[in-house]
Scaffold this motif. Sequence first.
Motif: not given
Lengths: 118, 251
Positions: B149, B152, B178, B181-182, B205, B215, B222-224, B227
């Motif tokens: 994450f 980005c 995302a 979340h990081r 969210y 994603s 990155v896979d938002p 996240a």
Amino acid sequence: MKRSNEPIFWSLFGAGGMLAALIGPALVFITGIAVPFGLIFKPDTMSYAHMLALSQNWAGKIFILAVIALFLWHAAHRIHILLHDFGVHAVTAVRVLCYGGAFAGTVIAAYTLLMIKA
Amino acid sequence: MADTEKIIEIEVLRYRPEQDKEPVWQTYKVPFTDDMSVLQGVQYIKDYLDETVSFRWSCRMAICGSCGMMIDDKPKLSCKTFLRDYYPGKLRVEALKHLPIERDLIVDATDFMKKLESIKPYIIPKEERTLAQGEYLQTPQQRDMYEQFSSCINCMLCYAACPQYGLNPKFTGPGILALMHRYNADSRDGGQAERNELGYADEGYWGCTAVGYCSEVCPKGVDPANAINQNKMNSAINYFTRFITPGGADK
């Protein structure tokens, strides 16, 4: 920022999704294919007497209610957000229809199961 | 060289606020070689055909996040997309969707920048340490919790991809959630409570409906969507346990 109430619907959606994924295909196979075609199970597995016995038992009642209600809540949430993604933004109407439907289904299922006396 | 040169048509969505009431398409014929990116194609237009075409770019190697645009209706980094993949057809380039066009291919990123600042995108130390106490240590496993994450580059492709952001710009959006979340997932960070007030709201969210296109278009892997989904779970647990957890209830 106001805390969202979405967790209520999302949790029901998540529980329904998990249940559907775990036992949905098995239920379709057993009730729709195996029993009617006389495979694996005895032909009278889903006879009236057996099904009545299942719904008279408390564990059976809870199982039936969970399958009906959680599947409905799962579908309601999925349809709701899908309509939103597809550009239907009558938010209140869609919510009332989807969640109202799931709520009505839950109440009817619970009431019916309670009415089945041992 | 000249006889092997191929020519591709690039349609650019122009918008010059001083003369265009609304965006208009303009076509350019661009000679290209197989190693040329779409960015180089657009640069060719500016250098040789029409100096008024405006676009952002900097690094040419998918690390600065400046050159994002819609290429045949898909959000892509133009430096990472090649003209040869569209030949012999033509291609259309336009400003990133869902963001206001400032001029030609340039979008106004004010909303994105404001949201980025609002999530406190920096480590808020869990415990203050003096220099003498040394650095904040982290195991490789702890780093793995947030590493992807942190890749980005703020290119906003996921914002152009996200139908929810398109419908409601109040939604914080994939990239920034995302990134939130990081920091929340970093073992050295203690800022979760501050950030999650936004995360747990409809604008956070819960504005996401798990479409997942964010994603798919991310040029940095990155896979938002992931996240956000992880945090929906955290948010739901917090929603139901807040009254029995010390300090968990709303202020």
